[in-house]
Design a protein around this motif. Structure first.
Motif: not given
Lengths: 497, 670, 183, 99, 489
Positions: C135-157
């Protein structure tokens, strides 16, 4: 638990934020029937804003969020081009049956998502963002291809694209894994240093990794022999989508291709340049000979896209800043000519009942200048004839190649272009030099989206006119575009010759 | 005004005449056109005389004037002036040309009356005279070639003057192409001259030649001369370029008489004489000229004896006579050669004119077998014919006697193997007598044939259907060929004047060059040939007279023999013909000259054309283009087959690609 | 001990994978994949990535596979003929796959990256692979990727709805089938 | 347990998945095989992440899961759409687009 | 000044595209006339010993080191003039006959003129290449749209063939040109200025392959043996006025390219491949002439005759001798002047007989003496009768070759005889012999006369003094030849 949130440079991030906002808004619009009609406006607004923000960030050169993104000349230039092609596509999509079937807002939402992925990809600066951004722009495209639910081809192309595409991304992923393993890093510059320090420049692990990444990207920019989806998808997908992906996909993929190979893998140029050169040659030949004797215009452009990708790849092979400039210039030119061509095709399709067969163009030169001229200019430009941007683009590429002692590749491009003349000129001949056949005029009744007034619709004519005008203008006064392209190249000045 | 300026005027008048007539043919009444034509030539003649006068004023050693209007072309040291070279020789030619031309113009004035192409005719004729004068006055080899080609063109235009006749157009084409071959010879000669000597003007060339070609018969010198001879032979219808002359008789009779008897065909002789310094440096080439001349004069003589077409007989006799001239200039008897050139111009032109008048009376039938009893029908013409024949066969006292025998004398005088020229000359002379009087005895005496009879009764000639004598097809009167009232035969004054003057000259013309008495020509030409050792030597007067005697005997005997042949025993020729069948066929087929050339040159070239068209273009040339296209197309087919639409095969290809790339990289990593 | 676990897991994962490929009824293939994923999760545990393993079980075997089951059920278990329209693929497919496998293996085994022979860095920092760390990594280094992933799920839906969802304006199956033929 | 083994295993899974894509004709199954390929990649990622004791790999794998899920969703969406249009669910039958 | 010449046609072309169709012809005509006037002024003001003149040099694409640099010297001055002259009758003729979609036609025709002028004026190698490629495009449309399908050859297929094959060379040339610039810049400041490139001097190793890239382009454009597969079809379908300028001027650009680019920039290679080129030229002469007297179609006769003529020109250029090169240049202009009236005459003949096959023709001279005489003069010039400027051209060419290789010179001279044959054949079969049924021997109208006669008059004037041209060209040509001469040493 505590964690220190990363410093966020909102200015640099603004284009992405804008796009995200637009996307969310669009999804909301999609949710409410009564506001659906404003969807295109929202889309255009979003894109224009993004473009504005990008221009605002013209001189930016910073890493965002712990360097997981890098906004610099390369990113800005490519993002701008992507946004432009998206804008064109949105205009062309208005009134397209595929949009009407799936709900225009949803359609545009997918397109915006794709654009977002692309823009992110141009900035991607580590493997994770690279991968996720790539998927973020691909997956909506898979769906978009299938959106003309009535046409079997549309769905078929969608599924084909998805499956082949996923194989591609899987390969890419595995390759990334290997590189990650070899370099113990995900951030591009770190990878470069990791590889050099680890002494793994020519290690089997690294090389196989590079190979698989190359394959994954080659697929996206439809380099032979990973191109076969291209003609099918170009033909099957709704034309506005084709118009969008033909240029935009290449732009995004090439942006990251440049960044990854010339930043992360720059230390091992000697290992991969031959591979890419060979791939470029193959696609030049395959694409061009494949395009000959095609009967569907979109399909022919699909093959020609393969060949063009081959030309562009040469710009990376040389691994010099000039190469990047040339590639960028060529991509920009390609965007213009392609948009012109597809805009013309859209108009023609809507009037001729969705037949994109070359035969149906007979005599258009007389009856329908709005289709004939842009298409003609586009063909001449794609064929690289003066005075179009296509000519200067080839010139630029040749210079880069000769400078870097890749003259033989230049000759290959020349040969490919010779072959390509056959089919480009055949289209022009059909437009101008053959009498109109009645077939091209009679329209299947009741076909949704048929619109005999298409050649008077501003949202179709404007892209056609502007794009073709640009192809000519930058052929006569290329300097601005050259500088534009060099802005992209300069971003890498610290990494390559 | 010096000779050069007169020379320019000589050139100017005919050119003006030609352009004027040509330009105003719509408005100008026919007669005026004719008069303009005549006037132009006469004026040229007068200027010619003036030039002579002013030149004779000069001391002998400086009797050559050059003058240049402007630089014609000059590049890389090869500079060509638009200049003329006036000296006794050129002026001599000028006088002969203009003089004879004036008479023939006068003749044509009536002869061509009522020909639809009247203006065209005089325009062409004047242009011819201009070209001929340019040829003789040219100051350097390039300009000579220009004149050379122009006369060729004029002759082409006039041979196919009645262009409605396919025979005529074909003949014209033949003449032109053969002459072009000659031109090429000259061009190469000129280039070679420039390469060896670095100059192209006559004066300079003749000056430098001895310095460069120090030893006799240097191969370059010989080559130059041989190339010159190619041109000369082609123009003068010498073997093997002789075949065009006979066909050239398709042209109107005045044309035959002017171009193909009196002037143009003798240009070759002039060329050799003009370039004598070169030829004397390459005696081998000179001998070639002489030998070819000899052969031609014999062969042509044999043909002239057997053919039955009136004009062609005279044509072959022309070839034969020119043969004499080549012998002359070849062996160095320059003055004699040019003397014969002059006299020949007189009597041959005369013969043609007379023949023309007969042919007119015969409604264009040219076959002498059909002609009889014209003596009473057309006494004047008959007289002219006889005079011409006498002169031609060298009857004592006539011009031909003096000129021809002077050549033969010189040959025997030079002795050695040159004797054969003398012997051949005499044989030729004998034949000459036979064929010239064959004409006389066949068409003058005896009961008049119907045309002649008609002429005698009505005083006017038959109005035959105008037909092409060669093919017998109906003529299209409008395109220029004699209209209904054309057959004015000898009554017309113009023709009378022309003929009578020439007749007079043919008779007495020889008196200017009586050995030991009046050697006008020799003296006149001396300055030109002053530094030629050959020109310097002369047979003594007595020898000359001996030779003349021999000549007289031969001609008289010949004439007598001919009389016996055609009047005494008319059956003899037939028996002869039967006994010597093969020889006769050989002669009557003109020694198969046409066939040989056709076989050696025309067919191969045409064959080449057919090959290029039927085989080379479709297979090789189009193969290059079509082949590449085919290859590309088939490759395209392959790609499209691969594009089977089967998703899994796409994946397969991707896998193949991946595996291959990884394989390469693995090997690379070792 | 670890070896045993590894091979147990490996065999299970491979077996599952093979079953996915070889079973002719899609429905069984889906189930086989579930099996495969479970065993794979086990192997993830050996690699000290508990969180991923958990996610694998929950998100994948749990959520995603359910969609599969539904779809498989919806479209019905189509028995595909064992004999293939283009037998060539049946032959070349496995061969190529094998070739690829060998190549990668060579690359791995032939690599000069000596660490590959080891079990990895001796002692990883505490909490490696725990939700916190990730979680730390995801919110520190890979925040953008995390956001992208969430958007991706939205888009997929969105995409799924676009494609599969019934639209009022979408044509009813029958005639659209004709349209399909016509197109 | 040496990391190599994990990698070999991942390579094998990847290959099996590829083989599946090449020999199966039912799009649903092909999607499953794609999952196999991805999980092969994921396994390799994790192995390396373990090797370097570096967490990036794990995050990466998380992203992979998301991506895989999305692909599946879209893919199945397409399958359903095709099923609705009575298009046979056999990739070898999809030959409208060819040449 | 030169820019004015260069762009005038384009501007007027645009005008005639935009104005209502009944003014189109006037606009186009005005354009050509203005161009002609400007070109004449330049030619008159030209200083024979002044080297490159009226130079315009502006950076165009600094990014690529390309300059918009124009200039005129002895080599180009008369070719520019020729271009300016040739287009006038072409436009006039079309105007007099009227054409479908006139505006577009004149636009294309004038774009063609601008491109051609550009190729002659360009002093920047890449600019030259650009115009060289551009030339073909408008003619592709002219032949394709206004062409007529004849003898089973469709206009579109023929034109596609033409543009593809002529551009094959051009693309290789593009690569070659870039290579020239880059290699001779050798890391330094990149320039494509021809003079500088000639200065810089290319390593002979690279010259050898670049040479062929350029040669391919030029030989294909001429076209020369054996690369003329595209020519017959294109000539068959082309509209005659356009074909006239195409054959008269565009084919010369190839030969001009050798003089302008190859000789100065690639002297070593020129020296090395001299014999090869001479043989190619020789083959073109023979093949062209032979085909010319085999074909029956007037267009093809003229087409192949220009193949032969360009063979002569190439021969002269690669004699690498002052006289040869000057002769070649003179011959380019002569041939250009001959071809334009020739094709217009063909058009007139076609109007009278309704055919372009000389087989069934004949007798047209009957009521048309003036027409016949004009044609006769043109014919005589075609076969380079001594006294015509064409003869001087051939004479100097042969002289040059003679100094280089006697054998080739002698064989080449046979081409002259063949020329005499096919040219006369063409004249006789149309003008002489019986007049067939249906053919109407009509005198040339004053209007048509005014289009053809001026050019014929120019031919006559040149016949009296070819020095007018040679005087101006000599210096520049000699300089060019000298470069490759030095290479020989």
């Amino acid at each position: 638990m505590t964690f220190d949130a990363p410093a966020i440079d909102y200015a640099g991030l603004s284009p992405i934020i804008a796009l995200t906002a637009g996307l969310v808004a669009m999804v909301l619009v999609a949710a409410f029937d009564q506001v659906r009609r404003i969807a295109p406006a929202v889309a255009l607004l979003t894109l224009v804003t993004t473009a504005g923000l990008l221009i605002w960030q013209w001189d930016a050169n910073v890493g965002l969020l712990n360097d997981s993104l890098q906004i610099d000349g390369l990113a800005v230039v490519f993002s701008l081009l992507i946004v432009i092609s998206a804008t064109g596509a949105v205009l062309l999509a208005i009134g397209d049956p595929s949009g009407d079937q799936v709900g225009r807002a949803d359609f545009l939402a997918l397109m915006l998502a794709s654009v977002l992925g692309m823009v992110m990809l141009t900035m991607a600066n580590n493997l994770v963002t690279f991968f996720i951004a790539l998927e973020l722009f691909s997956i909506p495209l898979y769906a978009l291809c299938g959106t003309n639910l009535r046409r079997r081809e549309s769905l078929e192309s969608g599924l084909k694209y998805l499956i082949i595409g996923s194989v591609g991304s899987a390969t890419l992923l595995y390759g990334m894994a290997l590189i990650y393993g070899a370099s113990a890093a995900t951030e591009f510059t770190a990878i470069a240093s990791g590889l050099t320090e680890g002494g793994l420049i020519s290690d089997s692990l690294t090389l196989v990794g590079v190979g698989m990444v190359a394959v994954g990207l080659a697929f996206k920019i439809s380099i032979a022999p990973f191109h076969q989806w291209t003609p099918d998808v170009y033909q099957g997908a709704p034309t506005p989508v084709t118009a969008f992906m033909s240029a935009a996909t290449k732009l995004a993929a090439f942006a990251v291709f440049i960044r990854f190979f010339l930043v992360a893998l720059e230390p091992m140029v000697a290992q991969w340049d031959v591979i890419l050169a060979v791939l470029a040659t193959i696609s030049i030949l395959v694409g061009n000979v494949g395009a000959i004797a095609q009967t569907s215009l979109k399909r022919m452009l699909g093959y020609s896209g393969v060949a063009q990708a081959g030309y562009m790849l040469a710009g990376i092979v040389v691994a010099t800043q000039q190469g990047v400039d040339a590639l960028t210039f060529y991509l920009a030119a390609y965007l213009a000519m392609n948009l012109a061509a597809f805009a013309a095709i859209v108009i023609h399709e809507r009037q001729a009942g969705f037949s994109d067969s070359i035969e149906s163009l007979r005599g258009i030169g007389r009856s329908n200048p709005v289709v004939a001229w842009p298409l003609t200019i586009a063909m001449l430009a794609l064929a690289g004839l003066p005075p179009t941007a296509g000519f200067i683009g080839k010139l630029y590429l040749f210079q880069a190649l000769v400078e870097a002692n890749w003259t033989w590749l230049g000759v290959m491009i020349a040969i490919g272009t010779m072959i390509s003349l056959v089919y480009y000129m055949r289209v022009v001949a059909t437009i101008w030099m053959s009498p109109a056949s009645d077939a091209s005029l009679q329209v299947p009744a009741g076909e949704p989206g048929v619109d005999l007034e298409a050649s008077r619709r501003w949202h179709l004519v404007i892209p056609a006119v502007i794009a073709s005008a640009a192809s000519i203008f930058f052929g006569i006064i290329p300097q601005p575009l050259v500088e534009f392209a060099q802005h992209a190249g300069n971003a890498l000045a610290s990494f390559i010759a | 005004m010096n000779a050069a300026s007169w020379g320019w005027l000589v050139l100017l008048f005919p050119l003006l005449g030609s352009v004027l007539i040509g330009a105003t043919f719509r408005v100008l009444p026919a007669r005026t056109a004719g008069l303009i034509g005549i006037g132009a030539i006469v004026a040229a003649f007068v200027c010619g005389i003036a030039a002579v006068v002013s030149l004779q004023g000069e001391p002998a050693e400086s009797r050559h004037v050059t003058d240049s209007l402007w630089q014609y072309a000059s590049v890389g040291g090869l500079s060509i002036d638009l200049g003329i070279y006036v000296d006794p020789l050129s002026l001599f030619m000028v006088l002969v040309v203009t003089g004879v031309s004036s008479l023939i113009h006068i003749y044509s004035y009536s002869y061509m009356k009522s020909d639809a192409g009247y203006h065209r005719f005089f325009s062409y004729l004047n242009f011819f005279v201009f070209s001929m004068l340019l040829l003789v006055l040219a100051g350097n080899y390039v300009l000579l070639i220009v004149g050379w080609a122009f006369v060729g063109f004029a002759s082409y235009a006039l041979i196919s003057f009645w262009y409605r006749r396919e025979t005529a157009t074909r003949a014209g084409m033949k003449a032109f192409v053969i002459n072009v071959v000659g031109d090429i010879g000259l061009v190469l000669a000129a280039i070679l001259i420039f390469r060896e000597l670095g100059v192209i003007d006559y004066g300079a060339v003749f000056e430098k030649a001895p310095e460069v070609f120090t030893t006799t018969n240097e191969w370059t010198a010989v080559a130059i001369c041989l190339l010159l001879l190619v041109g000369a032979f082609a123009k003068s219808a010498q073997m093997p370029f002789h075949t065009w002359l006979a066909d050239a008789m398709e042209g109107p009779t005045p044309v035959s008489s002017l171009i193909h008897a009196a002037t143009m065909v003798t240009a070759g002789v002039y060329l050799v004489g003009r370039s004598y310094p070169l030829f004397e440096l390459a005696p081998a080439a000179a001998d070639v000229a002489a030998i070819v001349g000899l052969v031609t004069l014999l062969v042509a003589g044999t043909i002239a004896i057997v053919v039955t077409d009136l004009k062609r007989i005279i044509a072959y006799s022309t070839m034969s006579q020119i043969g004499y001239m080549f012998v002359a200039v070849g062996i160095g008897a320059y003055s004699a050669g040019f003397f014969h050139l002059m006299t020949h111009a007189f009597f041959k032109a005369l013969l043609f004119m007379a023949a023309g008048s007969v042919i007119a009376a015969m409604a264009n039938i040219q076959n002498i077998d059909r002609m009889k009893g014209f003596y009473r029908a057309m006494p004047f013409t008959a007289a002219m014919l006889i005079i011409g024949a006498l002169a031609l066969s060298g009857f004592p006292g006539t011009s031909g006697w003096f000129s021809k025998d002077e050549i033969i004398d010189f040959a025997s005088f030079r002795g050695g193997w040159y004797e054969i020229f003398a012997i051949g000359g005499y044989i030729g002379a004998f034949m000459t007598a036979i064929y010239s009087f064959r004409i006389i005895f066949r068409i003058l005496p005896g009961p008049p044939c119907e045309e002649a009879a008609h002429l005698i009764e009505t005083g006017h000639v038959v109005h035959g259907e105008p037909v092409n004598p060669a093919t017998g097809e109906k003529e299209d009167v409008e395109v220029g060929y004699p209209g209904e009232d054309h057959h004015i035969a000898e009554q017309a004054t113009g023709m009378k004047i022309g003929m009578s003057v020439l007749g007079f000259l043919a008779l007495v013309g020889g008196l200017v060059q009586i050995p030991g008495v009046t050697e006008v020509i020799t003296h006149f030409l001396e300055p030109t040939f002053e530094d030629s050792p050959l020109a310097a030597m002369h047979p003594s007067v007595s020898e000359a007279w001996k030779g003349l005697a021999k000549g007289a005997v031969i001609s008289v005997v010949g004439i007598a023999f001919t009389w016996w042949l055609y009047i005494g025993r008319p059956s003899v020729p037939e028996t002869l013909r039967r006994t010597f069948r093969p020889v006769y066929t050989l002669f009557v087929n003109k020694w198969y000259g046409d066939q040989i050339i056709d076989f050696l040159i025309v067919r191969p070239v045409k064959g080449l054309g057919r090959f290029a068209d039927r085989v080379f273009e479709p297979f090789v040339i189009n193969g290059l283009t079509g082949g590449t296209i085919a290859i590309v197309r088939s490759a395209g087919g392959a790609v499209r087959d691969l594009q089977s639409g089967m998703l899994r095969s796409y994946a397969l290809l991707m896998a193949v690609g991946t595996v291959a790339i990884l394989l390469y990289l693995l090997i690379r990593s070792l | 001990m670890v070896e045993v676990a590894f091979f147990f897991g490996a065999i299970g994962a491979i077996g599952g994978a093979l079953a996915v490929v070889l079973l002719r009824n899609p429905f069984y293939s889906v189930l086989a994949l579930v099996v495969h994923l479970v065993f794979l999760a086990g192997i993830f545990l050996l690699l000290l990535s508990q969180f991923i393993a958990a996610a694998q079980i929950v998100v994948y075997a749990g959520a995603v596979m359910v969609i599969y089951v539904f779809v498989a059920a919806y479209v019905g278990g189509i028995e595909e003929p064992m004999f293939d329209a283009s037998p060539g693929l049946r032959v070349f497919g496995p061969i190529l796959a094998a070739a690829l496998f060998i190549e990668i293996s060579i690359a791995v085994l032939g690599s000069s990256l000596s660490a590959l022979g080891t079990e990895g860095v001796a002692k990883v920092q505490p909490g490696f692979g725990t939700p916190e760390a990730v979680g730390r990594l995801m919110l520190e280094d890979f925040l953008i990727a995390f956001e992208a992933a969430s958007l991706l799920l939205l888009v997929a839906a969105v995409a799924a709805i676009v494609l599969a969802g019934r639209k009022k304006d979408a044509a009813p199956p029958a005639e659209s089938a004709n349209a399909g033929e016509a197109g | 347990m040496a990391i190599e083994w994990y990698l070999v295993l991942s390579a094998m899974l990847f290959s099996i998945g590829l083989a599946g894509v090449l020999i199966r004709r039912n799009p649903v199954v092909i999607l499953l095989c794609l999952e196999l390929m991805l999980s092969g990649g994921a396994l390799a990622m994790l192995a390396f992440s373990r090797l370097h004791g570096d967490g990036d790999g794990q995050v990466f794998v998380l992203m992979v899961l998301v991506v895989a899920a999305s692909e599946v969703v879209v893919g199945l969406g397409l399958v359903v759409a095709m099923f609705r249009r009575r298009i046979p669910l056999d990739v070898d039958e999809m030959k409208e687009l060819r040449g | 000044m030169l820019s004015a010449i260069l762009w005038t046609p384009l501007v007027f072309g645009l005008i005639s595209l935009l104005v209502p169709r009944r003014f189109a012809a006037w606009a186009a005509g005005a354009g050509t006339v203005v161009t002609l006037i400007l070109a004449t002024i330049v030619a008159i003001g030209f200083d024979p010993s002044g080297g490159l003149q009226y130079v315009v040099d502006v950076t165009w694409i600094p990014g690529l080191g390309i300059n918009y640099s124009l200039g005129i010297d002895g080599i180009s001055v008369f070719l520019v003039l020729l271009t300016a002259i040739a287009w006038v009758p072409a436009v006039a003729f079309t105007a007099s006959r009227g054409t479908d979609r006139a505006g577009l036609f004149y636009f294309m025709l004038l774009v063609g003129q601008t491109a051609t002028l550009g190729a002659f004026l360009a002093q920047d190698l890449l600019l030259f290449v650009l115009f060289f490629d551009l030339m073909i495009v408008p003619f592709y449309f002219l032949f394709g749209i206004w062409g007529s399908d004849r003898d089973g050859v469709t206009a579109s297929s023929a034109t596609v063939k033409m543009i593809v094959f002529t551009l094959i060379g051009s693309l290789l040339m593009l690569v070659g040109a870039v290579a020239v610039g880059v290699i001779s810049a050798d890391g330094g400041q990149l320039t494509f200025n021809m003079a500088d490139l000639a200065e810089a001097g290319l390593p002979s190793g690279s010259q050898n392959w670049i040479f062929w890239f350029f040669a391919a382009a030029f030989l294909l454009k001429m076209p020369a043996f054996p690369l003329l597969g595209w020519m017959p079809d294109a000539y068959r379908v082309a509209p005659l006025p356009a074909l006239a300028v195409f054959s008269a001027v565009l084919s010369k650009v190839g030969a001009y390219g050798f003089l302008r680019v190859v000789l100065p920039i690639m002297p070593d290679a020129t020296e090395l491949f001299q014999t090869t080129m001479l043989i190619i030229a020789l083959a073109s002469i023979i093949y062209g002439s032979v085909m010319a007297f085999t074909k029956l179609d007037l267009r093809l006769i003229l087409g192949f005759s220009s193949v032969a003529q360009l063979g002569f020109i190439t021969l002269g250029i690669f004699a690498l001798d002052s006289t040869g090169a000057n002769g070649a240049l003179l011959q380019m202009i002569n041939h250009g002047l001959v071809v334009v009236p020739a094709f217009l005459i063909v058009a007139l003949i076609a109007e009278r007989t309704g055919s372009e096959e000389i087989g069934p023709m004949g007798g047209l001279a009957k009521n048309a003496p003036v027409f016949a005489v004009i044609f006769l003069i043109v014919t005589m010039a075609t076969l380079a009768i001594p006294g015509s400027a064409n003869f001087i051209g051939e004479f100097y060419i042969l002289n040059g070759v003679f100094n280089t290789d006697v054998a080739i010179a002698i064989i080449a001279s046979s081409g002259v005889a063949l020329a005499a044959f096919y040219a006369l054949r063409m004249f006789q079969r149309t003008m002489h012999n019986p007049l067939p049924e249906g053919a109407d021997s009509r005198e040339i109208s004053l209007r048509d006369g005014l289009m053809i006669v001026p050019i014929v008059l120019i031919m006559i004037v040149l016949a009296f003094c070819p020095q007018i041209i040679l005087g101006d060209t000599a210096d520049s040509v000699d300089a060019t030849v000298a470069i490759s001469k030095e290479a020989a040493q």
